[in-house]
Design an enzyme around this catalytic site. Structure first.
Site, mmCIF file in Angstrom:
data_model
loop_
_atom_site.group_PDB
_atom_site.id
_atom_site.type_symbol
_atom_site.label_atom_id
_atom_site.label_comp_id
_atom_site.label_asym_id
_atom_site.label_seq_id
_atom_site.Cartn_x
_atom_site.Cartn_y
_atom_site.Cartn_z
ATOM 1 C CD GLU A 40 33.282 43.134 -24.149
ATOM 2 O OE1 GLU A 40 33.479 43.870 -23.357
ATOM 3 O OE2 GLU A 40 32.325 42.311 -24.389
ATOM 4 C CE LYS A 109 31.467 47.256 -22.566
ATOM 5 N NZ LYS A 109 31.893 45.716 -21.821
ATOM 6 C CB CYS A 143 30.355 45.172 -25.549
ATOM 7 S SG CYS A 143 28.907 43.461 -24.924
#
Length: 250
Positions: A40, A109, A143
């Site tokens: 990430e 994200k 994540c």
């Protein structure tokens, strides 16, 4: 068999040129793999401010970078995630290029980590994204997304056999993360590929078994996945088919 390489490395905060050099080294060292996966926010580190001084405008540099290397080395690249700026907004974005050097998917994200103030900087994505690589349906997440089972289930319902989770996940929360990767793999019956800039990256099979795990140092870890083994298990116990949609529908 599908060869996956997890490229685990820690970026230098705000040193974009250095980070691209590091990423290129790891990708070149992953030759003869089918898919290489980066962590990430590898282009900026997690994350410098003000972000407008570091983010990739319209993802142009990242796009040129990964498409060139994908074509040169005949591999698919799941480019972890990068900080990008589009029309004055910032996104934590995953780009995917195929062997032909084409961008075949982008994912922003969706779940922003308020504990670290991500919501003050980034705009959340609003789409579930899957992509086919070498004939395999793959799901994209980043994540903190891992903590939201409803979101991951939507990826599974689109037919994903693999879930990619590029991350910058602190080792202080290692135990819950290890539980979450196993849970997401077991409940959705797919492989989970968790690639962490801070270490302890891992690949989990649909039974929740760790097939491979890194330490905390930078490294490439390559594993061959037997996707047929997952399919054979689903034939004996198909969780998605057994859902009671009267109560389980999302």
């Amino acid at each position: 068999m599908l060869k996956i390489t997890m490229a685990q490395f820690k970026s230098h905060l705000g040193d974009v040129d250095k980070n691209f050099e590091t990423a290129e080294t790891f990708i070149k060292n992953a030759q003869s793999t089918d898919i290489v996966v980066l962590p990430e926010l590898w282009n900026t580190g997690y994350f410098p401010t003000p972000l407008e001084n570091f983010a990739d405008k319209n993802a142009e540099r990242t796009t040129e970078f990964i498409t060139k290397l994908s074509k040169e080395f005949n591999m698919n690249i799941v480019a972890g995630s990068v900080a990008v700026e589009v029309d004055g907004k910032f996104y934590n974005r995953c780009l995917v290029s195929n062997r032909a050097g084409e961008i075949v998917a982008t994912y922003d994200k969706a779940h922003l980590f308020t504990f670290a103030g991500e919501e003050k900087v980034f705009t959340p994505g609003d789409k579930v994204v899957t992509v086919e690589l070498d004939g395999v349906k793959c799901g994209l997440s980043i994540c903190y997304d891992l903590r939201f089972p409803e979101f991951i289930r939507k990826i599974a319902l689109q037919g994903a056999e693999l879930l990619f989770v590029p991350s910058s996940w602190t080792l202080l929360r290692l135990v819950p993360r290890q539980i979450l990767t196993k849970a997401r793999a077991i409940e959705n019956q797919f492989f989970v590929i968790f690639v962490n800039s801070l270490g302890r990256s891992e690949i989990i099979n649909p039974l929740g078994v760790i097939l491979g795990e890194t330490g905390i140092n930078e490294q490439n870890l390559r594993l061959s996945l037997d996707l047929e083994s997952g399919k054979e298990f689903i034939k004996t116990m198909n969780l998605l088919a057994d859902r009671n949609l009267a109560v389980d529908n999302i």
